[in-house]
Scaffold this active site. Structure first.
Site, mmCIF file in Angstrom:
data_model
loop_
_atom_site.group_PDB
_atom_site.id
_atom_site.type_symbol
_atom_site.label_atom_id
_atom_site.label_comp_id
_atom_site.label_asym_id
_atom_site.label_seq_id
_atom_site.Cartn_x
_atom_site.Cartn_y
_atom_site.Cartn_z
ATOM 1 N N GLY A 1 0.789 -1.225 0.000
ATOM 2 C CA GLY A 1 0.000 0.000 0.000
ATOM 3 C C GLY A 1 0.826 1.282 0.000
ATOM 4 N N PRO B 1 4.949 -4.502 -0.801
ATOM 5 C CA PRO B 1 4.655 -3.383 -1.692
ATOM 6 C C PRO B 1 4.672 -3.775 -3.162
ATOM 7 C CG PRO B 1 6.951 -3.352 -1.080
ATOM 8 C CD PRO B 1 6.348 -4.543 -0.389
ATOM 9 N N GLY B 2 3.769 -3.203 -3.917
ATOM 10 C CA GLY B 2 3.800 -3.366 -5.368
ATOM 11 C C GLY B 2 4.096 -2.020 -6.007
ATOM 12 N N ARG B 3 3.142 -1.099 -5.821
ATOM 13 C CA ARG B 3 3.214 0.201 -6.479
ATOM 14 C C ARG B 3 4.520 0.946 -6.187
ATOM 15 N NH1 ARG B 3 -1.332 2.977 -7.568
ATOM 16 N NH2 ARG B 3 -2.373 1.775 -5.948
ATOM 17 N N ARG C 1 -6.126 2.830 -15.342
ATOM 18 C CA ARG C 1 -6.273 3.476 -14.028
ATOM 19 C C ARG C 1 -7.130 4.754 -14.080
ATOM 20 N NH1 ARG C 1 -2.822 5.221 -10.975
ATOM 21 N NH2 ARG C 1 -3.654 4.253 -9.111
ATOM 22 N N CYS D 1 -13.538 2.756 -28.272
ATOM 23 C CA CYS D 1 -14.898 3.185 -28.586
ATOM 24 C C CYS D 1 -15.769 3.370 -27.354
ATOM 25 C CB CYS D 1 -15.546 2.154 -29.484
ATOM 26 S SG CYS D 1 -15.415 2.617 -31.190
ATOM 27 N N TYR E 1 0.511 -1.379 -12.167
ATOM 28 C CA TYR E 1 -0.884 -1.520 -12.588
ATOM 29 C C TYR E 1 -1.116 -0.851 -13.939
ATOM 30 C CZ TYR E 1 -0.960 -2.769 -7.690
ATOM 31 O OH TYR E 1 -0.660 -3.339 -6.473
HETATM 32 N N1 LLP Z 1 -0.661 -7.395 -1.086
HETATM 33 C C1 LLP Z 1 -1.937 -7.677 -1.402
HETATM 34 C C2 LLP Z 1 -2.585 -8.801 -0.764
HETATM 35 C C3 LLP Z 1 -2.623 -6.891 -2.333
HETATM 36 O O1 LLP Z 1 -3.869 -7.171 -2.632
HETATM 37 C C4 LLP Z 1 -1.950 -5.805 -2.942
HETATM 38 C C5 LLP Z 1 -2.624 -4.976 -3.932
HETATM 39 C C6 LLP Z 1 -0.606 -5.552 -2.581
HETATM 40 C C7 LLP Z 1 -0.004 -6.370 -1.646
HETATM 41 C C8 LLP Z 1 0.192 -4.437 -3.187
HETATM 42 O O2 LLP Z 1 -0.385 -3.202 -2.971
HETATM 43 P P1 LLP Z 1 0.417 -1.876 -3.391
HETATM 44 O O3 LLP Z 1 1.669 -1.805 -2.569
HETATM 45 O O4 LLP Z 1 0.731 -1.970 -4.832
HETATM 46 O O5 LLP Z 1 -0.533 -0.766 -3.100
HETATM 47 N N2 LLP Z 1 -4.999 -1.584 -9.427
HETATM 48 C C9 LLP Z 1 -5.002 -0.638 -8.323
HETATM 49 C C10 LLP Z 1 -4.297 -1.172 -7.115
HETATM 50 C C11 LLP Z 1 -4.877 -2.496 -6.666
HETATM 51 C C12 LLP Z 1 -4.089 -3.131 -5.566
HETATM 52 C C13 LLP Z 1 -4.525 -4.528 -5.350
HETATM 53 N N3 LLP Z 1 -3.819 -5.193 -4.318
HETATM 54 C C14 LLP Z 1 -4.374 0.676 -8.808
HETATM 55 O O6 LLP Z 1 -3.994 0.753 -9.967
HETATM 56 O O7 LLP Z 1 -4.306 1.627 -8.047
#
Ligand code: LLP
Length: 430
Positions: free
Chosen positions: A236, A280-282, A318, A351, A380
């Site tokens: 997050g 973390p992903g984002r 997004r 479209c 994403y």
């Molecule tokens: N762990 C779990 C269990 C998750 O569901 C997620 C994200 C993460 C980690 C990583 O979260 P991050 O650090 O990236 O915030 N598509 C959306 C974001 C969806 C996130 C889904 N789960 C966007 O483009 O903002």
């Protein structure tokens, strides 16, 4: 470079020795462009959050599963999660072994769970029903349980993953039922995890939720506590999308201080010897990625000036899905003389009238053939791209640490779209 609006990428040398015009000519548009140095830096930022010997960064691959990027993330010492067989395959192709992958599942079939078990992975289940399924498949085995701490956070209601309004996690009041299922199948709960949601810019909520998970762990009966070796606080971690307005980044130093303090104090207090994970992903993937596109048409509809590009929501969903803001840069068009800023709505080639990348954005006047760079598109972006309207998913290139561009995924072609029909026959009237 005769850029129209590029001070951000110029200031960080995003394109290395390349320039957007050359990249577009060589690889075509739309094109995802990633910067290796930035990606490595973001991994290091997070690895540096705590010097606790068992602190790990578990990259959440859903943000970006390009194998070249996953390899870099692995080299930087991160571990990785997977939540589908496809993510698992990408992680393996990038060289992660089973010790380095956790399977963070949600509502998966027995076959999918068995596949993860066959790979020797620790699986996180997030309902009693899935815990039961796991027990049947994995008698005497280990499992991780995802709890819902009741505290949610996120940039949009669609990405808040804790609290009552979400499908995720086991609520702590079900703990006795969790124990009963564990015992029924002689399973060991070796992990506890959570994820409160995506994109927080202030550390407090995350720390509060982390403290909650630790508190929950601490209340386990001693024999169960002793089996615990994997505590995952989730992801997050936000990034500043409003770069041209000077938005401040997440205060990673403050977050690190609080997190480190929390886990070291708790380790001393409880004698816990296992690992702590963030997921973390984002934060890792977003800022190293830019989406390059081209303007094909401009028009005025009444008061509105529309700038038509090849960046439809099939390429970056997004903005259409969450009303997300991405800054836009403009690179040399047919003339590079200074342009007047004016409100413009930047749209794609899909479209649907919701195919809007930026609405009424004050940007230098854009013309046909200009190149646009959509910032912070590394997370994403490609992973949520689709072949809607039967458009092709873009290519991806990496600006390597040496500053040169390397193709890391080719553009889809029509054969890719047709592959699913190969060898099939269809009903016909004759
Ligand atoms: N762990 C779990 C269990 C998750 O569901 C997620 C994200 C993460 C980690 C990583 O979260 P991050 O650090 O990236 O915030 N598509 C959306 C974001 C969806 C996130 C889904 N789960 C966007 O483009 O903002």
């Amino acid at each position: 470079m005769t850029a129209i609006r590029s001070s951000y990428t110029d200031s960080i040398g995003f394109f290395g020795q390349e320039d957007p015009k050359e990249l577009a000519a060589r690889f075509g548009t739309p094109l995802y462009v990633y910067n290796e140095k930035l990606l490595r830096q973001r991994c290091q930022d997070l690895k540096g959050l705590s010097s606790h010997p068992h602190f790990h960064v578990n990259y959440s691959a859903k943000a970006n599963t390009n194998i070249a990027l996953l390899r870099i993330i692995r080299e930087e010492g991160c571990v990785v999660d997977a939540m589908s067989p496809g993510e698992l395959a990408a992680n393996k192709a990038a060289g992660f072994d089973e010790q380095s992958i956790t399977y963070i599942s949600n509502n998966i079939s027995a076959a999918e769970m068995q596949n993860a078990l066959d790979c020797g992975l620790l699986i996180s289940v997030d309902s009693l029903s899935q815990l039961e399924q796991c027990g049947k498949l994995n008698v005497g085995g280990r499992v991780m349980v995802r709890f819902n701490p009741g505290i949610g956070a996120g940039h949009h209601k669609k990405v808040i993953t804790a609290g009552k309004e979400t499908k995720f996690g086991v609520t702590p009041d079900c703990m006795e039922q969790v124990f009963a299922i564990l015992d029924k199948y002689s399973m060991t709960m070796t992990g506890m995890n959570q994820h409160i949601g995506s994109l927080f810019m202030q550390p407090e909520g995350y720390i509060e939720a982390a403290a909650f998970l630790l508190h929950l762990a601490e209340q386990l009966p001693p024999e169960r506590f002793a089996q615990l070796d994997h505590i995952d606080f989730g992801g997050g971690f936000g990034i500043p999308y409003h770069k041209y307005e000077g938005e401040k980044p997440l205060d990673i130093a403050a977050l690190g201080t609080s997190l480190h303090e929390l886990i070291t104090t708790w380790t001393e207090k409880t004698g816990y010897t296992g690992g702590f994970y963030i997921e973390p992903g984002r934060y890792i993937a977003a800022e190293c990625g830019l989406l390059l596109g081209r303007v094909h048409a401009v028009k005025n509809n009444g008061e509105n000036r529309y700038v038509g590009t090849d960046i439809g929501f099939n390429v970056l969903v997004r903005p259409a899905m969450y009303d997300s803001f991405h800054d836009i840069e403009i690179y040399r068009g047919h003339d590079a003389s200074p342009r007047q800023p004016m409100p413009q709505t930047v749209v794609g080639n899909i479209c649907e009238s919701g195919d809007i990348l930026a609405k009424n954005r004050l940007l230098p006047e854009m013309h046909e053939d200009d190149l646009v760079g959509v910032l912070d598109a590394g997370a994403y972006g490609y992973t949520m791209a689709s072949p809607y309207n039967q458009r092709l998913r873009p290519a991806e290139v990496l600006i390597t640490a040496q500053g040169t561009a390397q193709l890391i995924r080719r553009r889809e072609n029509i054969n890719d779209l047709m592959r699913g029909y190969e060898g099939l026959s269809y009903p016909s009237r004759v």
